[in-house]
Design an enzyme around this catalytic site. Sequence first.
Site, short mmCIF file in Angstrom:
data_model
loop_
_atom_site.label_atom_id
_atom_site.label_comp_id
_atom_site.label_asym_id
_atom_site.label_seq_id
_atom_site.Cartn_x
_atom_site.Cartn_y
_atom_site.Cartn_z
N THR A 118 -2.42 9.04 7.17
CA THR A 118 -3.14 9.99 7.07
C THR A 118 -4.09 10.35 5.57
O THR A 118 -4.35 9.00 4.86
CB THR A 118 -2.12 11.12 6.17
OG1 THR A 118 -1.61 11.67 7.28
CG2 THR A 118 -3.15 12.35 5.73
N ASP A 178 -2.59 2.49 7.02
CA ASP A 178 -2.69 3.59 7.01
C ASP A 178 -3.02 3.19 5.45
O ASP A 178 -3.13 1.77 5.28
CB ASP A 178 -1.02 4.39 6.03
CG ASP A 178 -1.31 6.06 5.67
OD1 ASP A 178 -1.98 6.18 5.72
OD2 ASP A 178 0.28 6.20 5.77
N ALA A 231 -3.80 3.71 1.46
CA ALA A 231 -3.14 4.62 -0.46
C ALA A 231 -4.33 4.50 -1.73
O ALA A 231 -5.37 4.36 -1.24
CB ALA A 231 -3.10 2.85 -0.80
N LYS A 281 1.14 6.74 -3.11
CA LYS A 281 1.10 7.31 -1.43
C LYS A 281 1.09 8.50 -2.34
O LYS A 281 1.67 9.36 -2.31
CB LYS A 281 0.77 6.68 -0.34
CG LYS A 281 0.79 5.07 -0.12
CD LYS A 281 1.19 4.56 1.14
CE LYS A 281 1.16 5.59 2.46
NZ LYS A 281 -0.62 6.28 2.73
N GLY A 282 -0.05 9.59 -0.88
CA GLY A 282 0.57 11.05 -1.72
C GLY A 282 0.04 11.83 -1.80
O GLY A 282 -0.10 13.20 -1.71
N GLY A 283 -1.33 11.21 -1.83
CA GLY A 283 -2.81 11.91 -2.14
C GLY A 283 -2.74 13.37 -1.23
O GLY A 283 -4.07 14.53 -2.11
N GLU A 300 5.19 9.48 5.64
CA GLU A 300 4.05 8.60 6.23
C GLU A 300 5.60 7.01 5.44
O GLU A 300 5.36 6.30 6.02
CB GLU A 300 3.13 7.92 4.45
CG GLU A 300 1.93 9.13 4.92
CD GLU A 300 0.76 9.29 3.66
OE1 GLU A 300 -0.13 9.22 3.90
OE2 GLU A 300 1.48 9.40 2.86
N LYS A 317 -9.14 1.05 -5.56
CA LYS A 317 -7.20 1.54 -5.16
C LYS A 317 -7.35 0.57 -5.82
O LYS A 317 -5.87 0.13 -5.40
CB LYS A 317 -7.40 1.36 -3.85
CG LYS A 317 -8.10 3.52 -2.73
CD LYS A 317 -8.11 3.79 -3.98
CE LYS A 317 -8.34 5.37 -3.60
NZ LYS A 317 -8.97 5.22 -1.90
#
Length: 233
Positions: free
Chosen positions: A28, A83, A85, A96-98, A105, A123
């Site tokens: 995502t 995925d 990062a 992750k998780g922004g 995930e 990043k």
Amino acid sequence: MDARQMKIEAARAALAYVESGMRLGIGTGSTAEEFVRLLAEKVAAGLSIQGVPTSERTAKLCNELGVPLKSLDELPELDLTIDGADELDGELTLIKGGGGALLREKIVAASSARMIVIADQSKVVETLGAFPLPIEVNPFGLVSTRILIEKAASRLGLSGALNMRHAGDSLFVTDGGHFIVDASFGRIPDAEALSSELYSIPGVVEHGLFIHMATQAIIAGPAGARTLQANNT
């Protein structure tokens, strides 16, 4: 090469690891979405894969572009997850998780034999923490949980704002029905210690530290894409 072009370059390089017949976890976020677009072109040209999306947002895009999907219950063991990062260090520890999908995930990544991270060079960091750490929390007992997070961070010498994530005028709600606290610690010198502290808090559902999960990272910069292994920045 602008930021989007670098994301596309990283996604294109990762696509070379996707083989016909694979059970593929699909991430995502903006870089993962570039991967989905390129993957859809390969599928249209005859590539046979079964994808497991890490969010409703990714599932929607895959459905629109014709990427075949299954649920993780239907495909509980995956060959590869690709995925993005928000940050990664030399050990390939990630934040992750922004995009708000950290729980799914992490479940998908843990179900995969390999995880390849795709990102642009901005990043890559020496020490995690400049990007606020997403912490997914249960709505019940929210104030108590935030106090416990603050105390846990303090025990590790960490401080900084704990902000509730919003979507417009309302609190952001994850696909799992939870809220997200974005913790602006600045520096996280010991990700494993912080992970352990956060997991000890009952109201914390999951956090955005991905430790010992990524097997490699493909990082794009102006000169093109390069592959990172642990201890190789």
